[in-house]
Motif scaffolding. Structure first.
Motif, PDB file in Angstrom:
ATOM      1  N   LEU A  29     -29.708 -34.978 -11.651  1.00  0.00           N
ATOM      2  CA  LEU A  29     -28.955 -35.946 -12.444  1.00  0.00           C
ATOM      3  C   LEU A  29     -29.393 -37.378 -12.154  1.00  0.00           C
ATOM      4  O   LEU A  29     -29.507 -38.195 -13.072  1.00  0.00           O
ATOM      5  CB  LEU A  29     -27.451 -35.789 -12.199  1.00  0.00           C
ATOM      6  N   ILE A  30     -29.652 -37.678 -10.897  1.00  0.00           N
ATOM      7  CA  ILE A  30     -30.126 -39.026 -10.540  1.00  0.00           C
ATOM      8  C   ILE A  30     -31.489 -39.295 -11.181  1.00  0.00           C
ATOM      9  O   ILE A  30     -31.706 -40.351 -11.775  1.00  0.00           O
ATOM     10  CB  ILE A  30     -30.180 -39.201  -9.012  1.00  0.00           C
ATOM     11  N   ALA A  31     -32.406 -38.345 -11.070  1.00  0.00           N
ATOM     12  CA  ALA A  31     -33.744 -38.511 -11.659  1.00  0.00           C
ATOM     13  C   ALA A  31     -33.662 -38.645 -13.176  1.00  0.00           C
ATOM     14  O   ALA A  31     -34.355 -39.481 -13.773  1.00  0.00           O
ATOM     15  CB  ALA A  31     -34.639 -37.338 -11.273  1.00  0.00           C
ATOM     16  N   ALA A  32     -32.808 -37.853 -13.803  1.00  0.00           N
ATOM     17  CA  ALA A  32     -32.669 -37.925 -15.259  1.00  0.00           C
ATOM     18  C   ALA A  32     -32.057 -39.258 -15.674  1.00  0.00           C
ATOM     19  O   ALA A  32     -32.485 -39.865 -16.657  1.00  0.00           O
ATOM     20  CB  ALA A  32     -31.815 -36.762 -15.753  1.00  0.00           C
ATOM     21  N   HIS A  33     -31.085 -39.735 -14.914  1.00  0.00           N
ATOM     22  CA  HIS A  33     -30.491 -41.047 -15.196  1.00  0.00           C
ATOM     23  C   HIS A  33     -31.573 -42.127 -15.124  1.00  0.00           C
ATOM     24  O   HIS A  33     -31.662 -42.981 -16.012  1.00  0.00           O
ATOM     25  CB  HIS A  33     -29.368 -41.341 -14.203  1.00  0.00           C
ATOM     26  N   GLN A  34     -32.382 -42.092 -14.097  1.00  0.00           N
ATOM     27  CA  GLN A  34     -33.451 -43.085 -13.944  1.00  0.00           C
ATOM     28  C   GLN A  34     -34.458 -42.995 -15.084  1.00  0.00           C
ATOM     29  O   GLN A  34     -34.969 -44.010 -15.556  1.00  0.00           O
ATOM     30  CB  GLN A  34     -34.139 -42.909 -12.598  1.00  0.00           C
ATOM     31  N   ALA A  35     -34.745 -41.804 -15.568  1.00  0.00           N
ATOM     32  CA  ALA A  35     -35.691 -41.626 -16.670  1.00  0.00           C
ATOM     33  C   ALA A  35     -35.134 -42.163 -17.988  1.00  0.00           C
ATOM     34  O   ALA A  35     -35.902 -42.455 -18.903  1.00  0.00           O
ATOM     35  CB  ALA A  35     -36.043 -40.144 -16.819  1.00  0.00           C
ATOM     36  N   HIS A  36     -33.825 -42.314 -18.080  1.00  0.00           N
ATOM     37  CA  HIS A  36     -33.179 -42.819 -19.293  1.00  0.00           C
ATOM     38  C   HIS A  36     -32.900 -44.316 -19.237  1.00  0.00           C
ATOM     39  O   HIS A  36     -32.423 -44.883 -20.213  1.00  0.00           O
ATOM     40  CB  HIS A  36     -31.855 -42.085 -19.524  1.00  0.00           C
ATOM     41  N   GLU A  37     -33.161 -44.965 -18.125  1.00  0.00           N
ATOM     42  CA  GLU A  37     -32.756 -46.361 -17.939  1.00  0.00           C
ATOM     43  C   GLU A  37     -33.424 -47.353 -18.877  1.00  0.00           C
ATOM     44  O   GLU A  37     -32.854 -48.405 -19.129  1.00  0.00           O
ATOM     45  CB  GLU A  37     -32.989 -46.787 -16.490  1.00  0.00           C
ATOM     46  N   ALA A  38     -34.568 -47.071 -19.397  1.00  0.00           N
ATOM     47  CA  ALA A  38     -35.288 -48.028 -20.239  1.00  0.00           C
ATOM     48  C   ALA A  38     -34.610 -48.171 -21.600  1.00  0.00           C
ATOM     49  O   ALA A  38     -35.157 -47.807 -22.634  1.00  0.00           O
ATOM     50  CB  ALA A  38     -36.736 -47.592 -20.405  1.00  0.00           C
TER      51      ALA A  38
ATOM     52  N   GLY B 284     -40.246 -42.506 -27.127  1.00  0.00           N
ATOM     53  CA  GLY B 284     -39.585 -43.704 -27.626  1.00  0.00           C
ATOM     54  C   GLY B 284     -38.978 -44.525 -26.506  1.00  0.00           C
ATOM     55  O   GLY B 284     -38.785 -44.045 -25.391  1.00  0.00           O
ATOM     56  N   PRO B 285     -38.627 -45.769 -26.798  1.00  0.00           N
ATOM     57  CA  PRO B 285     -38.161 -46.691 -25.768  1.00  0.00           C
ATOM     58  C   PRO B 285     -36.721 -46.462 -25.298  1.00  0.00           C
ATOM     59  O   PRO B 285     -36.337 -46.991 -24.273  1.00  0.00           O
ATOM     60  CB  PRO B 285     -38.287 -48.051 -26.442  1.00  0.00           C
ATOM     61  N   ALA B 286     -35.911 -45.711 -26.025  1.00  0.00           N
ATOM     62  CA  ALA B 286     -34.501 -45.605 -25.657  1.00  0.00           C
ATOM     63  C   ALA B 286     -33.996 -44.162 -25.774  1.00  0.00           C
ATOM     64  O   ALA B 286     -33.288 -43.829 -26.704  1.00  0.00           O
ATOM     65  CB  ALA B 286     -33.662 -46.534 -26.526  1.00  0.00           C
ATOM     66  N   PRO B 287     -34.361 -43.310 -24.821  1.00  0.00           N
ATOM     67  CA  PRO B 287     -33.877 -41.933 -24.901  1.00  0.00           C
ATOM     68  C   PRO B 287     -32.370 -41.869 -24.664  1.00  0.00           C
ATOM     69  O   PRO B 287     -31.838 -42.580 -23.813  1.00  0.00           O
ATOM     70  CB  PRO B 287     -34.637 -41.222 -23.770  1.00  0.00           C
ATOM     71  N   ARG B 288     -31.689 -41.049 -25.448  1.00  0.00           N
ATOM     72  CA  ARG B 288     -30.243 -40.880 -25.308  1.00  0.00           C
ATOM     73  C   ARG B 288     -29.941 -39.388 -25.221  1.00  0.00           C
ATOM     74  O   ARG B 288     -30.350 -38.629 -26.096  1.00  0.00           O
ATOM     75  CB  ARG B 288     -29.510 -41.518 -26.479  1.00  0.00           C
ATOM     76  N   THR B 289     -29.232 -39.003 -24.165  1.00  0.00           N
ATOM     77  CA  THR B 289     -28.953 -37.590 -23.915  1.00  0.00           C
ATOM     78  C   THR B 289     -27.512 -37.406 -23.477  1.00  0.00           C
ATOM     79  O   THR B 289     -26.999 -38.175 -22.669  1.00  0.00           O
ATOM     80  CB  THR B 289     -29.880 -37.038 -22.802  1.00  0.00           C
TER      81      THR B 289
ATOM     82  N   GLY C 131     -29.828 -38.385 -33.539  1.00  0.00           N
ATOM     83  CA  GLY C 131     -30.657 -39.228 -32.694  1.00  0.00           C
ATOM     84  C   GLY C 131     -30.392 -39.098 -31.204  1.00  0.00           C
ATOM     85  O   GLY C 131     -31.007 -39.781 -30.398  1.00  0.00           O
ATOM     86  N   VAL C 132     -29.466 -38.238 -30.840  1.00  0.00           N
ATOM     87  CA  VAL C 132     -29.139 -37.986 -29.440  1.00  0.00           C
ATOM     88  C   VAL C 132     -29.505 -36.537 -29.132  1.00  0.00           C
ATOM     89  O   VAL C 132     -29.280 -35.645 -29.947  1.00  0.00           O
ATOM     90  CB  VAL C 132     -27.627 -38.205 -29.176  1.00  0.00           C
ATOM     91  N   THR C 133     -30.072 -36.293 -27.956  1.00  0.00           N
ATOM     92  CA  THR C 133     -30.341 -34.930 -27.527  1.00  0.00           C
ATOM     93  C   THR C 133     -29.127 -34.416 -26.782  1.00  0.00           C
ATOM     94  O   THR C 133     -28.697 -35.020 -25.803  1.00  0.00           O
ATOM     95  CB  THR C 133     -31.571 -34.878 -26.600  1.00  0.00           C
TER      96      THR C 133
END
Length: 123
Positions: free
Chosen positions: A76-85, A53-58, A25-27
């Protein structure tokens, strides 16, 4: 971490390679090469959630990255923000030169760093 669901982006001369694999379940995104203005787009495509999905985990395995400039920091900052939800982005295996850069710009307080992919998955 090869798997049947991987999508590889090949290494170009002086470029970057990425490999995306689902693990429980994690990329897990395994990155090798240097991250700079020429290769940041490759890293960005690899780290952005593809699942609606509502909770991406990478987990980003950066153990193969020996250099990262400000372009990589921005990714990394943009990717972190994209994962915040409800999700998260974790870094694994960050080598000392890259870790020092992350520390200097204050990203280690924002992004959790783990010594290995397994440690990041188990956290």
């Amino acid at each position: 971490m090869a798997g049947s669901g991987s999508t590889d982006e090949p290494v170009e001369p002086d470029g970057l390679s990425v490999d995306r694999n689902p693990v429980g379940g994690v990329t897990v995104v395994t990155v090798a090469g240097e991250v700079d203005h020429r290769t940041a787009g490759t890293l960005r495509r690899a780290l952005m959630p593809t699942d609606s999905g509502p909770a991406p985990r990478t987990v980003a395995d950066l153990s193969g990255v020996g250099f990262m400039d400000s372009s990589g920091i921005n990714v990394l900052i943009a990717a972190h923000q994209a994962h915040e939800a409800g999700g998260w982005l974790r870094l694994a295996g960050v080598r000392r030169p890259v870790l020092r850069t992350l520390e200097m710009v204050g990203l280690t307080g924002l992004l959790a760093c783990y010594p290995s992919v397994r440690a990041a998955l188990d956290a």
